[in-house]
Each structure stands twice: as structure tokens, then as C-alpha cells.
Scaffold this motif. Sequence first.
Motif: not given
Length: 126
Positions: A48-75
Amino acid sequence: VQLQASGGGLVQPGGSLRLSCAASGRTTSYYGTGWFRQAPGKEREFVAAIRWADRKLRYADSVKARFTISRDNANDMVYFQMNNLRPEDTAVYYCAETSRTYNSGSYSRESIYEYWGQGTLVTVSS
């Protein structure tokens, strides 16, 4: 920049884990984060990957709908939530960052990432 991946462990099929990717020594902004994995006896692969400027996500087909990326800016942490884990998800998971922007299709390529964490082992087994 040094990346530290953590949060791996042993989990039963159907369970969940949240991986963390902590950064230190950052002096520039980062524009993309990727997660890759390497199963025993196999080559490292894109998950999986995310482009932070627009939060465009890409996932491998095998993990779609199961895995997700997020960010805690403060930390300055990036999280990788993995749900409904399967035995075939067993692997060492790596986080990676790039300080450059690319078209969204490029984020599955290892070569664009300048910084890599050391990996954390996820084992899915009953």
C-alpha cells in the motif's frame, strides 16, 4: 531520516494489527509513504502507499478493503491498520518514505523511496 517500523506480532486469522512507522531526523517534508512486505522465500512486494498531498491511495489487490494507511501529524507517525488478516499476509513489513512527488501509479515502485524502516514481522497463524 530514519524510519522505525513496529507493531508486528502473532495474530490469528481474522484478527487485526496496527503497524506504526516512526520517523526521526526529518529535515524535509515527505510526500509519500509506502508499505511493502517480504514473505519467507519470496521477493519483497508492494502492499500500500499514500501520496500525502491529496491522500491518493494505492493498494495491492490482495489487501484492498482490509488494510488502510493513516497519519498522526502531531507525533509524526504513520499507521498501517490491517484487518481480517490471513495466513498469506505473514511477512516482514517495511515502511518507506519519499521526499518527492510522483504520479500516483509510481508509488508501488520500490525505487522511488529514499528511506526505509528495518521491518517488523507479522505472523498470521492459528
